[in-house]
Design a protein around this motif. Structure first.
Motif, short mmCIF file in Angstrom:
data_model
loop_
_atom_site.label_atom_id
_atom_site.label_comp_id
_atom_site.label_asym_id
_atom_site.label_seq_id
_atom_site.Cartn_x
_atom_site.Cartn_y
_atom_site.Cartn_z
N LYS A 111 42.67 10.39 41.20
CA LYS A 111 41.54 10.87 40.39
C LYS A 111 42.03 11.81 39.30
CE LYS A 111 37.91 10.38 43.83
NZ LYS A 111 37.05 11.07 44.80
N PHE A 112 42.99 12.66 39.64
CA PHE A 112 43.55 13.59 38.67
C PHE A 112 44.22 12.83 37.52
CE2 PHE A 112 46.93 16.21 36.93
CZ PHE A 112 46.29 17.42 36.71
N LEU A 113 45.02 11.82 37.86
CA LEU A 113 45.75 11.05 36.84
C LEU A 113 44.85 10.15 36.01
CD1 LEU A 113 48.92 9.96 38.84
CD2 LEU A 113 48.75 11.78 37.13
N ASN A 114 43.66 9.86 36.54
CA ASN A 114 42.75 8.94 35.87
C ASN A 114 41.88 9.65 34.83
OD1 ASN A 114 41.77 6.41 35.36
ND2 ASN A 114 40.22 6.47 36.97
N GLN A 115 42.47 10.62 34.15
CA GLN A 115 41.82 11.34 33.06
C GLN A 115 42.87 11.55 31.97
OE1 GLN A 115 40.68 15.34 34.31
NE2 GLN A 115 42.35 15.40 35.78
N ALA A 116 42.41 11.86 30.79
CA ALA A 116 43.35 12.12 29.70
C ALA A 116 44.20 13.33 30.04
CB ALA A 116 42.59 12.36 28.41
N GLN A 137 49.79 2.16 41.25
CA GLN A 137 48.67 2.70 40.49
C GLN A 137 49.01 4.08 39.92
OE1 GLN A 137 44.95 2.74 42.64
NE2 GLN A 137 43.79 3.33 40.84
N SER A 138 49.70 4.90 40.72
CA SER A 138 50.11 6.23 40.25
C SER A 138 51.02 6.11 39.03
CB SER A 138 50.87 6.99 41.35
OG SER A 138 50.08 7.18 42.47
N CYS A 139 51.99 5.23 39.12
CA CYS A 139 52.94 5.04 38.01
C CYS A 139 52.22 4.58 36.76
CB CYS A 139 54.03 4.04 38.41
SG CYS A 139 55.08 4.62 39.75
N GLN A 140 51.32 3.63 36.91
CA GLN A 140 50.61 3.10 35.74
C GLN A 140 49.70 4.15 35.11
OE1 GLN A 140 51.63 -0.03 34.63
NE2 GLN A 140 50.69 0.88 32.82
N LEU A 141 49.03 4.95 35.94
CA LEU A 141 48.16 6.01 35.40
C LEU A 141 48.95 7.08 34.67
CD1 LEU A 141 45.59 6.40 38.33
CD2 LEU A 141 45.11 5.53 36.02
N LEU A 142 50.14 7.40 35.17
CA LEU A 142 51.01 8.36 34.46
C LEU A 142 51.27 7.89 33.03
CD1 LEU A 142 53.65 9.17 37.21
CD2 LEU A 142 52.18 10.86 36.08
N GLU A 143 51.55 6.61 32.93
CA GLU A 143 51.87 6.01 31.63
C GLU A 143 50.62 5.84 30.77
OE1 GLU A 143 54.41 5.23 28.95
OE2 GLU A 143 55.25 5.45 30.96
N ASP A 144 49.58 5.26 31.34
CA ASP A 144 48.37 4.94 30.57
C ASP A 144 47.67 6.17 30.01
OD1 ASP A 144 48.80 2.29 31.17
OD2 ASP A 144 47.18 2.15 32.65
N ASN A 145 47.70 7.27 30.75
CA ASN A 145 46.96 8.47 30.34
C ASN A 145 47.84 9.57 29.77
OD1 ASN A 145 44.44 7.34 30.94
ND2 ASN A 145 44.74 7.77 33.11
N ASN A 146 49.08 9.19 29.41
CA ASN A 146 49.99 10.08 28.66
C ASN A 146 50.36 11.37 29.37
OD1 ASN A 146 50.03 8.26 26.38
ND2 ASN A 146 47.94 8.97 25.98
N TRP A 147 50.67 11.28 30.65
CA TRP A 147 51.07 12.46 31.42
C TRP A 147 52.57 12.75 31.29
CZ3 TRP A 147 47.73 15.77 33.35
CH2 TRP A 147 46.43 15.34 33.61
N LEU A 148 53.33 11.84 30.70
CA LEU A 148 54.79 11.96 30.67
C LEU A 148 55.33 12.35 29.30
CD1 LEU A 148 55.53 8.66 32.64
CD2 LEU A 148 55.53 11.00 33.56
N SER A 149 56.33 13.23 29.30
CA SER A 149 57.04 13.52 28.05
C SER A 149 57.84 12.27 27.67
CB SER A 149 57.94 14.74 28.21
OG SER A 149 58.94 14.49 29.18
N ASP A 150 58.34 12.23 26.44
CA ASP A 150 58.98 11.01 25.93
C ASP A 150 60.11 10.50 26.80
OD1 ASP A 150 57.24 10.93 23.81
OD2 ASP A 150 58.63 11.87 22.39
N ASP A 151 60.95 11.39 27.30
CA ASP A 151 62.09 10.95 28.12
C ASP A 151 61.98 11.48 29.55
OD1 ASP A 151 62.49 13.56 27.40
OD2 ASP A 151 64.57 13.32 26.79
N ALA A 152 60.76 11.49 30.08
CA ALA A 152 60.51 12.00 31.43
C ALA A 152 61.36 11.27 32.47
CB ALA A 152 59.03 11.84 31.77
N VAL A 153 61.68 12.00 33.53
CA VAL A 153 62.40 11.45 34.67
C VAL A 153 61.43 11.42 35.85
CG1 VAL A 153 64.33 11.85 36.25
CG2 VAL A 153 64.61 12.28 33.81
#
Length: 190
Positions: A111-116, A137-153
């Motif tokens: 739910k947390f990741l499913n927001q901007a 689903q967690s991985c895709q939400l991280l990507e879809d909702n822009n939670w990651l910096s450009d070169d995130a690990v």
């Protein structure tokens, strides 16, 4: 919680400023603290990425991965934990460590990741409860909702039988290893 994984009811920090500190862990069904042996390997892999990183710990559980990162001078850590008792223990453990750059949110990670995204993270820990179909689903939400910096690990722990998991196309696997029923891997966003 599996006994013998860093001591029954506790997690040990293995490196950094809080090296050898032991912290209590709440007994929650399905909680599997990362073993000291695996943590040692993982933090050897993460050595170039931890210092000054903004960390996100999904499905925090014992908090062992975040505490280890904070001990090794990560800039900050946001720990997400759905179980109220486990989240309360994480907050107490941060207080015990006199750590002011860690924040615990008692929330459902999906739910947390499913927001901007309100911020981006450089280092993400994903160790979901096994056999609950939460990883992809967690991985895709991280990507879809822009939670990651450009070169995130991204560090992932999953059940070994889930070897055919699908990850975002722009993630590259840097390292992978098996330990018993667990596969752990390190990915980088390109």
């Amino acid at each position: 919680m599996a006994a013998g994984k860093g001591g029954s009811g506790q997690v040990r920090i293995i490196g950094g400023q809080w090296r050898s500190r032991k912290l209590p862990v709440t007994d929650v069904e399905g909680l599997r603290p990362t073993t000291d042996r695996v943590k040692e390997t993982v933090f050897n892999w993460l050595a170039p990425y931890v210092s000054d990183a903004r960390c996100l710990d999904l499905f925090s559980g014992s908090g062992g991965l975040s505490f280890e990162a904070l001990s090794r001078y990560a800039d900050s850590a946001l720990l997400l934990e759905k179980d109220r008792n486990a989240a309360n223990q994480l907050t107490k453990n941060l207080t015990t460590l006199k750590c002011t750059n860690g924040i615990v949110k008692n929330t459902d990670s999906l739910k947390f990741l499913n927001q901007a995204a309100s911020q981006t993270f450089d280092l993400v820990f994903i160790d979901p409860p096994f056999r609950k179909n939460l990883l992809e689903q967690s991985c895709q939400l991280l990507e879809d909702n822009n939670w990651l910096s450009d070169d995130a690990v991204i560090y992932i722990e999953m059940e070994s039988e889930l070897a055919s998991a699908t990850f975002p196309n722009n993630w590259q696997c840097l390292k992978e290893k098996n330990a018993g029923q667990v596969t752990f891997s390190l990915w980088q966003r390109n």
